[in-house]
Design an enzyme around this catalytic site. Structure first.
Site, short mmCIF file in Angstrom:
data_model
loop_
_atom_site.label_atom_id
_atom_site.label_comp_id
_atom_site.label_asym_id
_atom_site.label_seq_id
_atom_site.Cartn_x
_atom_site.Cartn_y
_atom_site.Cartn_z
N GLN A 1 0.85 -1.19 0.00
CA GLN A 1 0.00 0.00 0.00
C GLN A 1 0.88 1.24 0.00
O GLN A 1 1.64 1.48 0.95
CB GLN A 1 -0.94 0.04 1.22
CG GLN A 1 -2.00 1.13 1.02
CD GLN A 1 -2.88 1.41 2.23
OE1 GLN A 1 -2.38 1.51 3.35
NE2 GLN A 1 -4.17 1.56 2.02
N ARG B 1 -7.35 2.20 -2.96
CA ARG B 1 -8.31 2.21 -1.85
C ARG B 1 -8.91 3.60 -1.74
O ARG B 1 -8.18 4.60 -1.78
CB ARG B 1 -7.60 1.85 -0.55
CG ARG B 1 -8.51 1.91 0.66
CD ARG B 1 -7.82 1.48 1.95
NE ARG B 1 -8.50 0.33 2.51
CZ ARG B 1 -8.77 0.18 3.82
NH1 ARG B 1 -8.36 1.07 4.71
NH2 ARG B 1 -9.41 -0.88 4.25
N GLY C 1 -9.79 -6.00 8.65
CA GLY C 1 -8.66 -5.36 9.29
C GLY C 1 -8.42 -5.95 10.67
O GLY C 1 -7.65 -6.91 10.84
N ARG C 2 -9.11 -5.41 11.67
CA ARG C 2 -8.88 -5.83 13.05
C ARG C 2 -9.03 -7.33 13.27
O ARG C 2 -8.26 -7.91 14.06
CB ARG C 2 -9.75 -5.01 13.99
CG ARG C 2 -9.28 -3.55 14.06
CD ARG C 2 -10.35 -2.63 14.59
NE ARG C 2 -11.48 -2.57 13.67
CZ ARG C 2 -12.61 -1.92 13.92
NH1 ARG C 2 -12.75 -1.28 15.05
NH2 ARG C 2 -13.60 -1.93 13.03
N TYR D 1 -5.76 11.18 3.47
CA TYR D 1 -4.35 11.42 3.13
C TYR D 1 -4.25 12.18 1.81
O TYR D 1 -5.25 12.66 1.28
CB TYR D 1 -3.58 10.09 3.15
CG TYR D 1 -3.54 9.49 4.56
CD1 TYR D 1 -2.85 10.14 5.58
CD2 TYR D 1 -4.24 8.34 4.88
CE1 TYR D 1 -2.84 9.64 6.88
CE2 TYR D 1 -4.24 7.83 6.19
CZ TYR D 1 -3.53 8.49 7.18
OH TYR D 1 -3.53 8.01 8.46
C1 LIG Z 1 -4.43 -0.53 13.84
C2 LIG Z 1 -5.02 -0.07 12.55
C3 LIG Z 1 -4.17 0.35 11.53
C4 LIG Z 1 -4.69 0.75 10.29
N1 LIG Z 1 -3.83 1.11 9.29
C5 LIG Z 1 -4.31 1.37 8.05
C6 LIG Z 1 -3.42 1.60 6.96
O1 LIG Z 1 -2.19 1.53 7.09
N2 LIG Z 1 -3.96 1.87 5.75
C7 LIG Z 1 -5.31 1.95 5.56
O2 LIG Z 1 -5.77 2.20 4.44
N3 LIG Z 1 -6.18 1.70 6.58
C8 LIG Z 1 -5.72 1.40 7.80
N4 LIG Z 1 -6.58 1.09 8.81
C9 LIG Z 1 -8.01 0.91 8.51
C10 LIG Z 1 -8.29 -0.57 8.24
O3 LIG Z 1 -7.72 -1.00 7.01
C11 LIG Z 1 -9.81 -0.85 8.17
O4 LIG Z 1 -10.37 0.03 7.25
C12 LIG Z 1 -10.48 -0.68 9.53
O5 LIG Z 1 -9.79 -1.40 10.54
C13 LIG Z 1 -11.94 -1.14 9.49
O6 LIG Z 1 -12.01 -2.52 9.09
P1 LIG Z 1 -12.24 -3.69 10.16
O7 LIG Z 1 -13.57 -3.41 10.83
O8 LIG Z 1 -12.25 -4.95 9.36
O9 LIG Z 1 -11.13 -3.61 11.15
C14 LIG Z 1 -6.09 0.75 10.08
C15 LIG Z 1 -6.93 0.35 11.12
C16 LIG Z 1 -6.42 -0.06 12.33
C17 LIG Z 1 -7.36 -0.53 13.41
#
Ligand SMILES: Cc1cc2nc3c(=O)[nH]c(=O)nc-3n(C[C@H](O)[C@H](O)[C@H](O)COP(=O)(O)O)c2cc1C
Length: 362
Positions: A98, A224, A315-316, A177
């Protein structure tokens, strides 16, 4: 009706399932933004994902403001990524990088310079720095020369990603961003060809796609977007019109896949209160659509059945469940991630979440 466990093609990528690992910043690189050995363990543990989208990775010193996040602008960083990517491949997985420029959200104390953005604005929140949370300085508006240089930075980071062995790249156009700062009229106040009407505000995103695809091929280029709600101060007077037009532009460019972070009002990660734009996007965009935010196995399968999404990114859930694919397959309970170690250093809360079968055996 596609199932989460059905394979899917996304441009040059052949994915064995539709359960993708969303990009997750974890802050385990070193202070020079060089990946470390534990990052290889972490990503290899998660290699059963249909595709791993790496944590956001800086394209330049100017664009990277997150402490201990990795980069892809110099040879040491490329060397640091090689064993990480190789470990994922050895474990049978696929991984794209990414590519990240944080624009106005880069604190000067991390980059050593004033941040650059579409316009002279200031990010709303305090930024993480090596010395705790700090106010962001006002960004300066990118000049035409800056834009040319930044496009060059995207191109060289994309080239470096391929040199490191990545299977492709995802352009980070989401979450407030730099690209999002150019897209939205709340942060893009320009009066030149890059500002004003939607067609102009799409220009920077289009040029980034062209610069990146010129290096890696359009069939290895994804993007994205976060089309609903406000994101770290970036907002638009008409998100639906803007992002539907953005998707049409990506269609014209031939981008094979788009990931959309579309949280609902009850989301536990930056909730949004507008209706999803993804149905409208799917009418103008024929590539693969990956949906994200707050999914669990059942809700993910239900979304695939509705016909908008081709895959779902998690993600999480991937933080605490390295074997998420297998757990969803078995309908097994999911572990809960520890928020305190999201961005901490070292293996704790990073590589020490075990697979469900190991937990049962323990
Ligand atoms: C610890 C953490 C770090 C994240 N880092 C990024 C990132 O580097 N790039 C990005 O596009 N989104 C980032 N996100 C957003 C996640 O990709 C995702 O959109 C978000 O966690 C919601 O999805 P989930 O409910 O499946 O966790 C981050 C989220 C969390 C919790």
């Amino acid at each position: 009706m596609p199932k989460l466990f059905d394979p899917v093609e996304m441009g040059a990528l052949s994915l064995p399932n539709r359960i993708l690992m969303a990009p997750l910043t974890r802050g385990r690189a070193d202070r020079d933004a060089v990946p470390t050995a534990i990052m290889a363990d972490y990503y290899a543990q998660r290699a059963s994902a249909g595709l791993i989208i790496s944590e956001a990775t800086g394209i330049s010193r100017e664009g990277l403001g997150w402490p201990y996040a990795p980069g892809l602008w110099n040879a040491a960083q490329v060397e640091g990524w090689k064993p990480v990517v190789a470990a994922v491949h050895a474990a049978g997985g696929r991984i794209v990088a990414q590519l990240w420029h944080m624009g106005r959200l880069v604190p000067s104390s991390v980059s050593g310079m004033q941040p650059v953005s579409a316009s002279a604005t200031r990010g709303p929140n305090k930024a993480h720095t090596y010395d705790g949370k700090q106010e962001l300085p006002e960004a300066r508006a990118a000049t035409a020369d800056d834009i040319r240089r930044i496009l060059g930075d995207y191109a060289s980071a994309a080239r470096n990603a391929m040199a490191a062995g990545f299977d492709g790249v995802q352009i980070h156009g989401a979450n407030g961003y730099l690209i999002d700062q150019f897209l939205r009229d709340g942060t893009n106040l320009r009066t030149d060809d890059y500002g004003g009407p939607i067609a102009n505000r799409l220009r920077f995103m289009r040029e980034v796609v062209e610069a990146v695809a010129g290096e890696v091929g359009i069939d290895r280029t994804g993007i994205r977007l976060s089309p609903i709600g406000e994101s770290q101060g970036a907002n638009d007077s008409d998100n639906a019109a803007l992002f539907t037009a953005a998707a049409a532009a990506l269609q014209a460019l031939g981008v094979p896949w788009i990931e959309l972070r579309e949280p609902g009002p009850l989301s536990t990660f930056r909730a949004a209160y507008e209706p999803a734009v993804s149905p409208a996007i799917s009418r103008v965009y024929s590539g693969r659509i990956v949906l994200n935010s707050d999914y669990v196995g059942e809700s993910a399968q239900a979304r695939l059945a509705e016909g908008v999404a081709d895959a779902i990114s998690f993600g999480r859930p991937f933080i605490a469940n390295p074997d998420l694919v297998e757990r969803i397959r078995r309908g097994a309970a999911l572990g809960t991630p520890d928020v305190a170690t999201f961005y901490s250093r070292g293996p704790e809360g990073y590589t020490d979440y075990r697979a469900g079968s190991e937990q049962e055996a323990a």
